[in-house]
Scaffold this motif. Sequence first.
Motif, short mmCIF file in Angstrom:
data_model
loop_
_atom_site.label_atom_id
_atom_site.label_comp_id
_atom_site.label_asym_id
_atom_site.label_seq_id
_atom_site.Cartn_x
_atom_site.Cartn_y
_atom_site.Cartn_z
N VAL A 134 0.86 -1.18 0.00
CA VAL A 134 0.00 0.00 0.00
C VAL A 134 0.90 1.23 0.00
O VAL A 134 1.92 1.27 0.67
N ALA A 135 0.49 2.24 -0.74
CA ALA A 135 1.22 3.50 -0.78
C ALA A 135 0.21 4.64 -0.80
O ALA A 135 -0.80 4.57 -1.50
N ASP A 136 0.47 5.66 -0.02
CA ASP A 136 -0.28 6.91 -0.02
C ASP A 136 -1.79 6.68 -0.03
O ASP A 136 -2.35 6.09 0.88
N ALA A 137 -2.49 7.13 -1.06
CA ALA A 137 -3.95 7.02 -1.12
C ALA A 137 -4.41 5.56 -1.23
O ALA A 137 -5.60 5.29 -1.05
N GLY A 138 -3.52 4.64 -1.49
CA GLY A 138 -3.89 3.22 -1.49
C GLY A 138 -4.38 2.77 -0.13
O GLY A 138 -5.11 1.78 -0.01
N PHE A 139 -3.99 3.51 0.91
CA PHE A 139 -4.48 3.19 2.25
C PHE A 139 -6.00 3.33 2.29
O PHE A 139 -6.69 2.53 2.94
N ASP A 140 -6.54 4.34 1.61
CA ASP A 140 -7.98 4.55 1.55
C ASP A 140 -8.67 3.32 0.95
O ASP A 140 -9.68 2.84 1.47
N ALA A 141 -8.14 2.80 -0.13
CA ALA A 141 -8.70 1.60 -0.76
C ALA A 141 -8.58 0.40 0.18
O ALA A 141 -9.49 -0.44 0.25
N PHE A 142 -7.48 0.30 0.92
CA PHE A 142 -7.29 -0.78 1.87
C PHE A 142 -8.37 -0.75 2.94
O PHE A 142 -8.97 -1.77 3.28
N VAL A 143 -8.64 0.45 3.49
CA VAL A 143 -9.66 0.59 4.52
C VAL A 143 -11.03 0.23 3.95
O VAL A 143 -11.79 -0.53 4.56
N THR A 144 -11.36 0.74 2.77
CA THR A 144 -12.65 0.46 2.16
C THR A 144 -12.83 -1.04 1.92
O THR A 144 -13.88 -1.61 2.22
N ARG A 145 -11.81 -1.68 1.39
CA ARG A 145 -11.86 -3.11 1.07
C ARG A 145 -11.99 -3.96 2.35
O ARG A 145 -12.59 -5.03 2.34
N ASN A 146 -11.42 -3.48 3.46
CA ASN A 146 -11.40 -4.25 4.71
C ASN A 146 -12.30 -3.64 5.79
O ASN A 146 -12.11 -3.91 6.98
N TRP A 147 -13.27 -2.83 5.38
CA TRP A 147 -14.11 -2.09 6.33
C TRP A 147 -14.74 -2.99 7.40
O TRP A 147 -14.66 -2.70 8.59
N THR A 148 -15.37 -4.06 6.99
CA THR A 148 -16.09 -4.91 7.93
C THR A 148 -15.17 -5.43 9.04
O THR A 148 -15.50 -5.34 10.22
N ALA A 149 -14.02 -5.93 8.66
CA ALA A 149 -13.08 -6.46 9.64
C ALA A 149 -12.54 -5.36 10.55
O ALA A 149 -12.48 -5.52 11.78
N LEU A 150 -12.16 -4.23 9.97
CA LEU A 150 -11.61 -3.13 10.77
C LEU A 150 -12.66 -2.55 11.71
O LEU A 150 -12.38 -2.29 12.88
N ALA A 151 -13.88 -2.34 11.21
CA ALA A 151 -14.94 -1.78 12.04
C ALA A 151 -15.28 -2.70 13.19
O ALA A 151 -15.67 -2.24 14.28
N ALA A 152 -15.11 -4.01 12.99
CA ALA A 152 -15.39 -4.99 14.04
C ALA A 152 -14.27 -5.07 15.06
O ALA A 152 -14.39 -5.79 16.06
N GLY A 153 -13.16 -4.36 14.82
CA GLY A 153 -12.06 -4.34 15.79
C GLY A 153 -10.90 -5.25 15.46
O GLY A 153 -9.96 -5.37 16.25
N LYS A 154 -10.90 -5.86 14.30
CA LYS A 154 -9.79 -6.73 13.91
C LYS A 154 -8.58 -5.89 13.53
O LYS A 154 -8.71 -4.85 12.89
#
Length: 133
Positions: free
Chosen positions: A1-21
């Motif tokens: 991941v680089a720069d704005a790619g972090f935004d795509a990473f968060v969007t793609r992994n939203w469910t897991a991250l929002a759940a606290g993973k």
Amino acid sequence: VADAGFDAFVTRNWTALAAGKTLALDFAIPARGSAYGFKVARHDEVAIDGTPALTFRLQLGGMLAWFVPTIDASYARDSHRLLRFEGVTNIRSSKGGQMTARIDFPAAAPMPIAAAALQDAMTQPLKSCTVAR
């Protein structure tokens, strides 16, 4: 991941991250010319300009996490739109060091730009800038 790619990473992994993973990723640091192992986890639940948001923290893994600043990115809970970035940037100060910043992304829709204004902007020479403190 680089720069704005972090935004795509968060969007793609939203469910897991929002759940606290906590998720691992290699994040490119252009100033260092390399990628490093980071971890991302839900850090806080906040309201930004009245919009409920989740803040995710990006930090180095292992012992280096104690010495390197974190990056916090807050996203609207419903739309998953980036609302705020807080942390070290790839912008250099006049002394050559990386700057830390808080960048808010307001909800207002972007305004269209006239074709003539766009063409004028495209012909302007690039210049270095200085940052006042």
